[in-house]
Motif scaffolding. Structure first.
Motif, mmCIF file in Angstrom:
data_model
loop_
_atom_site.group_PDB
_atom_site.id
_atom_site.type_symbol
_atom_site.label_atom_id
_atom_site.label_comp_id
_atom_site.label_asym_id
_atom_site.label_seq_id
_atom_site.Cartn_x
_atom_site.Cartn_y
_atom_site.Cartn_z
ATOM 1 N N GLU A 35 0.830 -1.206 0.000
ATOM 2 C CA GLU A 35 0.000 0.000 0.000
ATOM 3 C C GLU A 35 0.865 1.258 0.000
ATOM 4 N N TYR A 60 2.354 -1.276 -7.382
ATOM 5 C CA TYR A 60 1.254 -1.531 -6.458
ATOM 6 C C TYR A 60 0.263 -2.522 -7.083
ATOM 7 N N VAL A 64 -0.570 -6.054 -5.490
ATOM 8 C CA VAL A 64 -1.923 -6.221 -4.934
ATOM 9 C C VAL A 64 -2.884 -6.397 -6.112
ATOM 10 N N SER A 67 -6.801 -5.721 -5.556
ATOM 11 C CA SER A 67 -7.136 -4.490 -4.835
ATOM 12 C C SER A 67 -8.499 -3.974 -5.272
#
Length: 177
Positions: A35, A60, A64, A67
């Protein structure tokens, strides 16, 4: 790492983006939380470094993949890339403008140098007399004087040779009566 994140968030909110970036980077190095990659991307976006912002957003998304903010982050990647393209275009325009300005300055310097040289040559022309004109020999007085003298000598010699002189030896061929 949590203290660094809290302090970074506070700094980011008040516009101290460079300081927030340092703290987010430090926190990421300590905690390895993906994050924080998003937050680092946001800092780079705020600083106008769109290439790095896009890089961190993509990192990111890679770290992830599920997400719930995936579409928002994808849109930020697109926006960062578009801004980078515009910034690159602006840099190219500025470089071209600088190149044209430099070329203009060089041309002006050449014109100044040419004007100085012209002025210098004009001053020299005023001080020094023009160089004598070189005329061919047949256009000079002494040439024609010599030719005239040679013609006169030749005429006299021819006259003497043809007249034979006034002495008696030359009368031997004539009838003496």
């Amino acid at each position: 790492a949590r203290q660094a994140i809290k302090k970074a968030e506070a700094l980011y909110r008040v516009g101290e983006i460079e300081s927030a970036l340092e703290l987010y980077t430090h926190a990421y190095e300590k905690s390895d939380k993906p994050e924080l990659l998003f937050n680092i991307g946001q800092c780079h976006m705020g600083l106008g470094d769109y290439r790095k912002a896009s890089f961190y957003y993509e990192q990111y998304l890679r770290d992830v993949p599920k997400s719930r903010h995936r579409e928002t982050v994808k849109a930020l990647v697109v926006e960062a890339n578009e801004r980078e393209a515009r910034a690159e275009e602006q840099r190219n325009k500025e470089l071209e403008r600088e190149r044209l300005l430099a070329a203009k300055q060089v041309e002006e310097e050449r014109a100044r140098a040419a004007a100085k040289e012209t002025e210098r040559l004009q001053r020299l022309a005023e001080v020094a007399p023009p160089p004598a004109e070189r005329r061919p020999g047949y256009k000079k007085w002494w040439f024609w004087t010599a030719v005239g003298g040679a013609v006169a000598v030749g005429a006299i010699a021819t006259t003497i040779a043809l007249s034979g002189g006034d002495d008696d030896a030359s009368l031997g061929t004539l009838d003496r009566r």
